[in-house]
Design an enzyme around this catalytic site. Structure first.
Site, PDB file in Angstrom:
ATOM      1  CB  SER A  82      19.340  26.313  59.563  1.00 43.82           C
ATOM      2  OG  SER A  82      19.035  27.831  60.502  1.00 43.82           O
ATOM      3  CB  SER A 109      18.429  27.813  63.380  1.00 44.60           C
ATOM      4  OG  SER A 109      18.037  27.106  63.266  1.00 44.60           O
ATOM      5  CE  LYS A 142      20.255  31.006  59.008  1.00 46.16           C
ATOM      6  NZ  LYS A 142      19.219  30.880  60.427  1.00 46.16           N
TER       7      LYS A 142
END
Lengths: 500, 540
Positions: A139, A163, A62
């Site tokens: 997210s 997330s 990420k």
């Protein structure tokens, strides 16, 4: 019916025929999905063949986790050309173990968002059926989509209030948020430090377990890293429980009644019931439990996470690093705050700004007692609720000498999200901004308590069944006592295989 | 004015005795009759640690190249986390114990938010809600008062220092130096227990001495490692306390006292005006006009949005750790003073001289024991055992050694004469093996040519030992040597010898002086005189 059949066919075709062995193939597919914001170079043949426990795995990271060989943008205009001078402990560990780090994945700006729409790189499309233009969730939407499109074996994500679990549920992959403190946060860009966890997304539980076991370690660089003694203590309890269990027989699973709110969609409930049916058939004891404070979790979460975010975001002023907007001619150069305001207004997106304002308010001396302290109290109540239902003790509580109680449950089970992936076409507007927060309703309690939580896809409805079900992925979540990560993963794998 | 002050003084002190035990009551001050002054002080003292409070970067002195000691954490890079330096905690504990504080077994860290270019993260980590130590006290002695004023310490907390930002007015730009960013500070807050500018000054000096003695801080105000914020309020005698104003960032005791005096006068001017309302303000001090000026009013006070730091958790201190710090605490200033007075029987003046000399010694990093001895340690080592007379030791060290160092433009810290060397020198003199004059010469020689050689060896090489000793050692006759020297001296001074022969006894000393110089002090002036007189009288 026709649509569902087509979709299943697409999925099958994708998994069977698409070849992501080259970076070029990933690059081409990514043009549509937008899961990656940076794709690393092909590991050259000249480089020595990789060895190590993860040498056979391609892993995506990420974009809020620091890497030295590519930018770490956090999907923010503020850091669009920022490359970290140091590497995150987790990435270092992956590389040492021989993993091929494929690239950096899209996310909501600084991890703030549930739909991966607040990104300077644009939204990530849910790869389940890109033509429908649905959200990959957030997210860690890019990480979930990268796994779902088959571009990598696993991906690192971060989970502050859901997330990892939410995009895993929307994209039909496995997503694991470990116990708070199990995976080092050194090099992980803070959103809300007391909640942030690094976790793993993958196509199935075994690959997630493999990666998790390698990144879960004490790190002196992270002051919140769980000490080795605590890990050992928790692991001893977990092992004891795992030994006394043969597959699912005798497992005690709690169903928390507060996790079935009015917002929960009918198809989610139906699919969740089908999971329960399988479990019952396998001799699992399903026990209704109550976590009375969970209903206040969402409000408490948004106060605490926003307060910490407002504090953590204060460093983005364009001075030491990052983008800087030069002050306009009207700016009073003697006021530092007005010089910073230029950069911060230009560099931080709408959701980040919203949470900064919310958090700033919650910390003002007038609001602090009623918001921040109140939310902290709720957080403690939520923790207490969990400790009351689990049979294993919370080894983080001081003076724990309790033996496992015969009363409690081993894990909790609940739907990961209130529905399947929402459409992207509606777009963000002020009223939907608050609606988006509801997406986190079911995931924030485990975050507040710092507990390990795993989202696993529910089986698709059989043709002819699933009244009103759109056929899109939906996950169920397991929550375990703090430190019982391997128990949660083992149960997750046992349930998955029971459903196959 | 001065006369009046002197006249009133006994009366004023008398009033103070009466109220001392009833808490710190106000007292009549001839400078502002009818008014009482209440003062509280917040001191920020830099911890004398090798590394910063939450990072591995080294701490910097004022002469360091800008931005030389900066870690990614200090520059607030994304993804960095704090790591509490246990050495800083230990130094804070030393100060807390020396200030008689209750150590808090559990303390925690908070973030104080504001936007300024000297603060890269946008917040300072401090201990707002649960400080390291509370409820201490410090006895402050004033020269004209026989009993000390007890100043209560409200709390002692650890926090980060800021970076240094310099605004360049010409270019409207700020220069930022991150060397200081994240250095450990102690904030030490008193209760409002001080009653005059002089008491405030004495408190800061006493605090400095304590922090230096325990190695917690070098307390250097000129270099900015100790800064004070002062709260001042003024009320009419017998009335409730007035509104306080805070004067920020005072960096010398002299400026602090001047700022308080100026602030008291300002309050009295307001209180005697038609609108006698002092408004609560934060003020600065102008070092040129010696007056305070308004920085901001209470209404403009920033909201720092304090928040518990989510990374650092609770600092838990074990009983054992506190006990270890207590056990190994260096000697405190008043303990040293008491010991010097009682074990050496010195008058107070000499003890004060020794302590003053000791007070400028370097404070070692991380509370380590210094490899360089401070003056008092040096003195103690010289007196070790009972054979050396402490008064002689004092004279040799404080007058001769210090005098010679001063004339060489050196301070005590650059002294190269070891304890063993000086001890031996004193012993040689006391054993009459070396004359006082020779010893002084020898000391000068040894300071110019530092070595580890024993003093006696150097003395022999320089042929400085007294005649008897030389005869013993070498079996040679110094008397012959001496006569040779005298002979030479007289031959080189024919005019003086002629004058002496003519009966001008005044020139005798001049010739003796020459001989003493030639013999480098090892001769005895009295016998030289005799020899010269004999030679003069026996030669035509």
């Amino acid at each position: 019916m026709h649509r569902t059949a087509r979709r299943v066919a697409t999925r099958l075709a994708r998994h069977c025929t698409q070849d992501y062995s080259t970076r070029q193939a990933v690059l081409e597919k990514n043009a549509q999905i937008n899961a990656f914001v940076h794709i690393g170079p092909e590991p050259g043949p000249s480089s020595t063949p990789k060895t190590g426990p993860l040498a056979d795995l391609k892993i995506a990271v990420k974009d809020n986790i620091a890497t030295t060989d590519s930018p770490t943008t956090c999907s923010s205009a503020m850091l669009k050309s920022f490359t970290s001078p140091f590497e995150a402990t987790v990435v270092q560990r992956l590389r040492e173990d021989g993993a091929d780090v494929v690239g950096k994945t899209n996310c909501d700006e600084f991890g703030m968002g549930s739909l991966n729409i607040y990104s300077v790189h644009g939204p990530t499309l849910n790869p389940f059926d890109p033509s429908e233009r649905r959200s990959a969730g957030g997210s860690s939407g890019g990480s979930a989509a990268a796994v779902a499109m088959g571009a990598c074996d696993a991906a690192l994500g971060t989970d502050t209030g859901g997330s990892i679990r939410l995009p895993a549920s929307y994209c039909g992959v496995v997503g694991f948020k470990p116990s708070y403190g199990f995976v080092s946060r050194w090099g992980v860009v803070s959103y809300a430090d007391s909640l942030d966890c690094v976790g793993v997304l993958g196509a199935d539980v075994p690959v997630v377990s493999r990666v998790f076991e390698r990144i879960s370690a004490f790190d002196t660089k992270d002051p919140t890293s769980a000490e080795p003694e605590l890990r050992q203590l928790a692991s001893a309890y977990t092992k004891q429980r795992l030994q006394s269990m043969t597959r699912l027989e005798g497992l005690k699973v709690g169903i928390p009644q507060e996790f079935f709110p009015a917002e929960l969609s009918r198809p989610v409930l139906d699919r969740f019931r089908s999971v329960l049916r399988v479990l019952k058939e396998r001799g699992v004891r399903l026990i209704p439990v109550s976590l009375p404070s969970s209903s206040y979790s969402l409000s408490a979460y948004y106060v605490l996470a926003s307060a910490e975010a407002s504090s953590n975001m204060a460093r983005y002023d364009g001075i030491e690093y990052g983008e800087r907007r030069p002050p306009s001619s009207a700016t009073d150069l003697r006021s530092v705050a007005s010089v910073y305001a230029q950069t911060r207004s230009a560099g931080l997106g709408p959701e980040v700004q919203r949470r900064i304002l919310l958090g700033t308010y919650a910390l003002t001396s007038d609001a602090f007692d009623n918001y921040f302290l109140q939310a902290q109290r709720v957080r403690q109540l939520v923790k207490n609720d969990f400790d009351a239902v689990f049979s294993l003790p919370n080894v983080r509580n001081e003076g724990v000498e309790d033996d496992p109680s015969a009363e409690g449950v081993d894990v909790l089970l609940h739907p990961s999200a209130i529905g399947s992936a929402p459409s992207l076409s509606s777009g963000p507007n002020p009223s939907s901004a608050l609606d988006a927060y509801v997406q986190d309703l079911l995931t924030v309690p485990a975050s507040l308590a710092g507990l390990p939580a795993l989202s696993v896809p529910c089986p698709s409805p059989a043709p002819g069944e699933g009244n009103g079900d759109d056929g899109w992925p939906i996950g169920f979540s397991l929550i375990g006592q703090w430190g019982t990560d391997s128990l949660v993963l083992a149960v997750g794998e046992a349930i998955s295989s029971a459903m196959r | 004015m001065l006369a009046r002050l002197l006249l009133r003084r006994p009366c004023a002190s008398h009033i103070q005795y009466r109220f001392l035990h009833a808490g710190r009551a106000g007292r009549e001050d001839p400078r502002w009759p009818g008014y009482e002054v209440v003062i509280g002080i917040e001191t920020h003292a830099q911890l004398k640690s090798r590394q910063k409070l939450f990072s591995h970067a080294l701490t910097s002195g004022p002469k360091e190249q800008p931005n030389a000691n900066v870690s990614v954490f200090d520059a607030a890079f994304p993804g960095t986390l704090p790591k509490l330096n246990p050495k800083c905690v230990d130094l804070g504990l030393r100060a807390s114990i020396a200030l008689n504080c209750d150590i808090q077994k559990r303390s925690s860290f908070d973030r104080k938010h504001y936007f300024y270019s000297d603060l890269p993260t946008g917040f300072q980590i401090t201990q707002q809600y649960a400080p390291l130590a509370k409820n201490g006290s410090l006895d402050v002695y004033l020269p004209d008062q026989p009993t000390p004023a007890t100043v209560r310490i409200k709390q002692l907390q650890l926090e980060q220092d800021t970076a240094k930002s310099t605004f360049i007015g010409r270019t409207l730009a700020s220069l930022v130096d991150l060397n200081r960013a994240g250095t450990g500070l102690m904030e030490i807050v008193t209760e409002p227990d001080l009653r005059s500018p002089e008491e405030a000054g004495a408190y800061v000096r006493a605090l400095q001495a304590i922090l230096r003695a325990v190695g917690a801080s070098d307390g250097n105000m000129e270099e900015g490692s100790l800064r004070c914020d002062v709260n001042v309020s003024v009320n009419r005698a017998g009335e409730p306390w007035g509104t306080r104003c805070e004067i920020k960032n005072l960096n010398s005791v002299r400026f602090m006292q001047a700022a308080i005096t100026s602030e008291i006068r300002r309050h009295i001017d307001i209180l005697t005006s038609p609108n006698p309302i002092v408004s609560q303000e934060t003020r600065g001090f102008d070092e040129n006009t010696f007056e305070t000026f308004k920085l901001r009013s209470k209404e403009d006070a920033p909201d720092y949005r304090y928040m518990p730091d989510p990374n650092l958790g609770t600092l838990v201190l074990s009983e054992e750790r506190i006990a270890t710090i207590k056990r190994t605490l260096p000697e405190l200033p008043w303990e040293t003073r008491r010991r010097l007075l009682s074990s050496y029987g010195f008058p107070e003046k000499q003890v004060d001289t020794l302590m003053k000399l000791d007070s400028v010694k370097d404070v070692p990093l991380d509370g380590e024991t210094s490899t360089i001895q401070g003056p008092i340690q040096y003195f103690d080592a010289l007196c070790e055992g009972t054979k050396r007379d402490s008064k002689a030791v004092y004279n040799w060290m404080m007058h001769e050694l210090l005098g010679q160092l001063t004339s060489r433009k050196q301070d005590f810290q650059s002294n190269t004469l070891t304890v063993q060397q000086l001890a031996e020198l004193i012993d040689l003199v006391q054993g009459k093996i070396l004359t006082g004059t020779s010893a002084k010469y020898l000391m000068r020689h040894m300071l110019s040519n530092p070595s580890n050689q024993p003093t006696k060896q150097v003395a022999e090489e320089q042929q400085l030992l007294s005649p008897e000793q030389t005869q013993e050692v070498k079996g040679a006759s110094l008397v012959n040597d001496l006569e040779g020297v005298i002979q030479n001296a007289m031959e080189s001074m024919p005019k003086e010898v002629a004058a002496l022969k003519a009966g001008h006894m005044g020139v005798l000393n001049k010739i003796v002086g020459r001989v003493m110089k030639e013999s480098r002090g090892r001769a005895d002036a009295k016998s030289v005189k005799e020899v010269i007189e004999r030679v003069v009288s026996t030669t035509p």
